[in-house]
Scaffold this motif. Structure first.
Motif, PDB file in Angstrom:
ATOM      1  N   ARG A   2      11.408  31.626  -1.752  1.00 41.04           N
ATOM      2  CA  ARG A   2      10.350  32.252  -0.953  1.00 41.04           C
ATOM      3  C   ARG A   2      10.437  31.844   0.512  1.00 41.04           C
ATOM      4  O   ARG A   2      10.138  32.644   1.408  1.00 41.04           O
ATOM      5  N   GLN A   3      10.870  30.627   0.787  1.00 44.21           N
ATOM      6  CA  GLN A   3      11.018  30.203   2.178  1.00 44.21           C
ATOM      7  C   GLN A   3      12.038  31.090   2.889  1.00 44.21           C
ATOM      8  O   GLN A   3      11.831  31.493   4.041  1.00 44.21           O
ATOM      9  N   ALA A   4      13.146  31.390   2.227  1.00 39.24           N
ATOM     10  CA  ALA A   4      14.166  32.243   2.845  1.00 39.24           C
ATOM     11  C   ALA A   4      13.635  33.648   3.079  1.00 39.24           C
ATOM     12  O   ALA A   4      13.898  34.259   4.124  1.00 39.24           O
ATOM     13  N   LEU A   5      12.882  34.177   2.119  1.00 40.10           N
ATOM     14  CA  LEU A   5      12.324  35.525   2.275  1.00 40.10           C
ATOM     15  C   LEU A   5      11.352  35.572   3.445  1.00 40.10           C
ATOM     16  O   LEU A   5      11.324  36.552   4.204  1.00 40.10           O
ATOM     17  N   LYS A   6      10.555  34.529   3.609  1.00 37.04           N
ATOM     18  CA  LYS A   6       9.608  34.488   4.728  1.00 37.04           C
ATOM     19  C   LYS A   6      10.344  34.349   6.055  1.00 37.04           C
ATOM     20  O   LYS A   6       9.961  34.949   7.063  1.00 37.04           O
ATOM     21  N   ALA A   7      11.413  33.563   6.072  1.00 31.06           N
ATOM     22  CA  ALA A   7      12.162  33.354   7.310  1.00 31.06           C
ATOM     23  C   ALA A   7      12.786  34.649   7.816  1.00 31.06           C
ATOM     24  O   ALA A   7      12.945  34.837   9.028  1.00 31.06           O
ATOM     25  N   LEU A   8      13.143  35.551   6.900  1.00 29.36           N
ATOM     26  CA  LEU A   8      13.817  36.798   7.292  1.00 29.36           C
ATOM     27  C   LEU A   8      12.852  37.951   7.525  1.00 29.36           C
ATOM     28  O   LEU A   8      13.290  39.036   7.923  1.00 29.36           O
ATOM     29  N   THR A   9      11.574  37.755   7.300  1.00 29.94           N
ATOM     30  CA  THR A   9      10.612  38.840   7.502  1.00 29.94           C
ATOM     31  C   THR A   9      10.712  39.464   8.894  1.00 29.94           C
ATOM     32  O   THR A   9      10.733  40.697   9.025  1.00 29.94           O
ATOM     33  N   PRO A  10      10.812  38.672   9.976  1.00 30.79           N
ATOM     34  CA  PRO A  10      10.894  39.298  11.304  1.00 30.79           C
ATOM     35  C   PRO A  10      12.154  40.127  11.514  1.00 30.79           C
ATOM     36  O   PRO A  10      12.191  40.970  12.420  1.00 30.79           O
TER      37      PRO A  10
ATOM     38  N   TYR B  29      26.109  35.745   8.941  1.00 32.98           N
ATOM     39  CA  TYR B  29      27.259  35.492   9.820  1.00 32.98           C
ATOM     40  C   TYR B  29      28.206  34.499   9.178  1.00 32.98           C
ATOM     41  O   TYR B  29      29.413  34.694   9.128  1.00 32.98           O
ATOM     42  N   SER B  30      27.655  33.421   8.653  1.00 36.12           N
ATOM     43  CA  SER B  30      28.468  32.261   8.289  1.00 36.12           C
ATOM     44  C   SER B  30      28.846  32.177   6.819  1.00 36.12           C
ATOM     45  O   SER B  30      29.728  31.409   6.453  1.00 36.12           O
ATOM     46  N   HIS B  31      28.179  32.971   5.957  1.00 34.39           N
ATOM     47  CA  HIS B  31      28.283  32.841   4.502  1.00 34.39           C
ATOM     48  C   HIS B  31      27.868  31.445   4.029  1.00 34.39           C
ATOM     49  O   HIS B  31      28.333  30.948   3.003  1.00 34.39           O
ATOM     50  N   TYR B  32      26.967  30.828   4.762  1.00 32.10           N
ATOM     51  CA  TYR B  32      26.336  29.602   4.302  1.00 32.10           C
ATOM     52  C   TYR B  32      25.101  29.987   3.501  1.00 32.10           C
ATOM     53  O   TYR B  32      24.468  31.006   3.746  1.00 32.10           O
ATOM     54  N   ALA B  33      24.756  29.129   2.530  1.00 31.48           N
ATOM     55  CA  ALA B  33      23.657  29.440   1.621  1.00 31.48           C
ATOM     56  C   ALA B  33      22.308  29.333   2.316  1.00 31.48           C
ATOM     57  O   ALA B  33      22.129  28.543   3.248  1.00 31.48           O
ATOM     58  N   PHE B  34      21.354  30.130   1.825  1.00 31.57           N
ATOM     59  CA  PHE B  34      19.992  30.103   2.350  1.00 31.57           C
ATOM     60  C   PHE B  34      19.062  29.273   1.460  1.00 31.57           C
ATOM     61  O   PHE B  34      17.858  29.266   1.661  1.00 31.57           O
ATOM     62  N   THR B  35      19.642  28.604   0.486  1.00 35.77           N
ATOM     63  CA  THR B  35      18.938  27.592  -0.307  1.00 35.77           C
ATOM     64  C   THR B  35      19.912  26.437  -0.541  1.00 35.77           C
ATOM     65  O   THR B  35      21.127  26.583  -0.357  1.00 35.77           O
ATOM     66  N   ALA B  36      19.386  25.313  -0.974  1.00 43.30           N
ATOM     67  CA  ALA B  36      20.257  24.187  -1.312  1.00 43.30           C
ATOM     68  C   ALA B  36      20.838  24.391  -2.706  1.00 43.30           C
ATOM     69  O   ALA B  36      20.279  25.091  -3.550  1.00 43.30           O
ATOM     70  N   GLY B  37      22.006  23.791  -2.938  1.00 44.06           N
ATOM     71  CA  GLY B  37      22.601  23.816  -4.263  1.00 44.06           C
ATOM     72  C   GLY B  37      23.064  25.184  -4.716  1.00 44.06           C
ATOM     73  O   GLY B  37      22.881  25.556  -5.876  1.00 44.06           O
ATOM     74  N   CYS B  38      23.672  25.953  -3.821  1.00 40.43           N
ATOM     75  CA  CYS B  38      24.128  27.308  -4.157  1.00 40.43           C
ATOM     76  C   CYS B  38      25.653  27.329  -4.230  1.00 40.43           C
ATOM     77  O   CYS B  38      26.334  27.572  -3.222  1.00 40.43           O
ATOM     78  N   TYR B  39      26.195  27.033  -5.406  1.00 49.52           N
ATOM     79  CA  TYR B  39      27.633  27.100  -5.662  1.00 49.52           C
ATOM     80  C   TYR B  39      28.447  26.256  -4.682  1.00 49.52           C
ATOM     81  O   TYR B  39      29.583  26.607  -4.339  1.00 49.52           O
TER      82      TYR B  39
ATOM     83  N   LEU C 242      28.077  25.874  -1.529  1.00 49.50           N
ATOM     84  CA  LEU C 242      28.157  26.380  -0.160  1.00 49.50           C
ATOM     85  C   LEU C 242      27.363  25.473   0.781  1.00 49.50           C
ATOM     86  O   LEU C 242      26.322  24.938   0.399  1.00 49.50           O
ATOM     87  N   PRO C 243      27.838  25.302   2.015  1.00 51.03           N
ATOM     88  CA  PRO C 243      26.980  24.651   3.014  1.00 51.03           C
ATOM     89  C   PRO C 243      25.719  25.494   3.188  1.00 51.03           C
ATOM     90  O   PRO C 243      25.722  26.696   2.908  1.00 51.03           O
ATOM     91  N   SER C 244      24.650  24.893   3.651  1.00 51.20           N
ATOM     92  CA  SER C 244      23.400  25.637   3.757  1.00 51.20           C
ATOM     93  C   SER C 244      22.946  25.779   5.203  1.00 51.20           C
ATOM     94  O   SER C 244      23.290  24.970   6.062  1.00 51.20           O
ATOM     95  N   VAL C 245      22.168  26.832   5.450  1.00 47.58           N
ATOM     96  CA  VAL C 245      21.574  27.100   6.752  1.00 47.58           C
ATOM     97  C   VAL C 245      20.153  26.551   6.740  1.00 47.58           C
ATOM     98  O   VAL C 245      19.407  26.755   5.774  1.00 47.58           O
ATOM     99  N   SER C 246      19.758  25.879   7.797  1.00 53.41           N
ATOM    100  CA  SER C 246      18.388  25.363   7.861  1.00 53.41           C
ATOM    101  C   SER C 246      17.411  26.525   8.024  1.00 53.41           C
ATOM    102  O   SER C 246      17.768  27.607   8.513  1.00 53.41           O
ATOM    103  N   GLY C 247      16.180  26.301   7.605  1.00 54.69           N
ATOM    104  CA  GLY C 247      15.178  27.364   7.632  1.00 54.69           C
ATOM    105  C   GLY C 247      14.964  27.972   9.002  1.00 54.69           C
ATOM    106  O   GLY C 247      14.755  29.181   9.137  1.00 54.69           O
TER     107      GLY C 247
END
Length: 303
Positions: A198-206, A146-156, A158-163
């Motif tokens: 891997r944290q981001a991949l696990k968060a999106l599994t559902p 939705y936001s185009h915020y990063a799903f990891t820290a330090g990504c170009y 971008l602001p980041s989304v919490s897990g």
């Protein structure tokens, strides 16, 4: 005494009538046959589900980068990120254009199938364009958060989304697509910036999505040299490639001109353009493609 002849006459009349009926029945005209009961209609086939990859080990979200490398079937998928971050509304209100309708018109004119990875914020800003793309069978709409915020820290930068908000961000994008009138957005997700762990991949599994990366970076972000972008794509594509480009006029002003060189160039090399869903379907059926764990961290380019 007069009753007998009447009975006889009545009997004769009845006999004639019965004989006539028998005669008519013999000719097949005695009675209209009952209409045959219509056969029960077969149930409508269930709509086919979009192809996805099987989850990785421990059920984490699978990651797709390219289709099978078959020289006998030279397919390539052009993908376009329709980027707009959640906080760019004031810039759009001031006149900055995050869309690129001319690019979409060129793809239609050239009859090029494509996958558009759209942010929910982009769909909110340009609902008519989102709806038009979503209803065109030439294209498919996929999720770019939705936001185009990063799903990891330090990504170009971008602001980041919490897990604990990652899945909600993805689902909010699907809500925005539905609100704009986009039917059947695909269960494919592209991480902003291409950054994940891997944290981001696990968060999106559902969420049940397949994460879609790429193997060819178009290099159109902030580029002004369309020829250089076209060369980079033409030199990088192999059978089954996924090319990442952008559908954002202000941040990728050369993309439409580059596409007008990329498309005939790849067709001259024997390539056939497909949507990401076709490559994923081919990969899912390929016995040589393992359901292996994706790399722990990936930051390959801009998306």
């Amino acid at each position: 005494m007069i009753t007998r002849p009447r009975r006889a006459t009545a009997s004769c009349a009845l006999g004639v009538a019965l004989a006539s009926l028998v005669s008519l029945a013999a000719c097949g005209t005695a009675a209209v046959p009952r209409p045959a009961r219509p056969a029960p209609s077969a149930p409508a086939p269930a709509p086919s589900r979009p192809p996805t990859l099987a989850p990785g080990p421990a059920g984490v979200t699978p990651v797709f980068e390219n289709g099978p490398r078959r020289a006998s079937d030279k397919t390539v998928a052009l993908t376009f990120d329709a980027d707009m971050t959640a906080d760019q509304g004031p810039r759009a209100a001031a006149g900055e254009r995050f869309d690129n309708p001319r690019l979409i018109s060129t793809l239609r004119a050239l009859r090029v199938p494509a996958t558009v990875f759209m942010t929910g914020r982009w769909a909110e800003e340009y609902p008519a364009q989102a709806r038009s793309i979503g209803h065109d069978p030439l294209f498919e709409v996929a999720n770019h958060s939705y936001s185009h915020y990063a799903f990891t820290a330090g990504c170009y930068g971008l602001p980041s989304v919490s897990g604990d908000r990652m899945r909600a961000d993805v689902e909010r994008a699907y809500d925005a697509f539905r609100a704009a009138g986009v039917p059947d957005a695909m269960p494919y997700f592209r991480f902003p910036g291409g950054c994940y762990d891997r944290q981001a991949l696990k968060a999106l599994t559902p969420a049940g999505v397949t994460a879609v990366q790429w193997d060819v970076v178009g290099g159109d972000a902030f580029a002004t040299d369309a020829d250089a972008v076209a060369r980079q794509v033409l030199e990088g594509v192999r059978p089954g490639s996924v090319v990442v480009l952008h559908c954002t006029r202000s941040a990728a002003p050369a993309t439409e001109r580059a596409v007008r060189a990329i498309v005939p160039g790849l067709r001259a090399q024997g390539y056939r353009f497909v949507k990401v869903s076709e490559l994923i379907a081919a990969a899912a059926l390929s016995p040589s493609r393992p359901s292996a764990a994706p790399p722990a961290t990936r930051t390959p380019g801009t998306g």
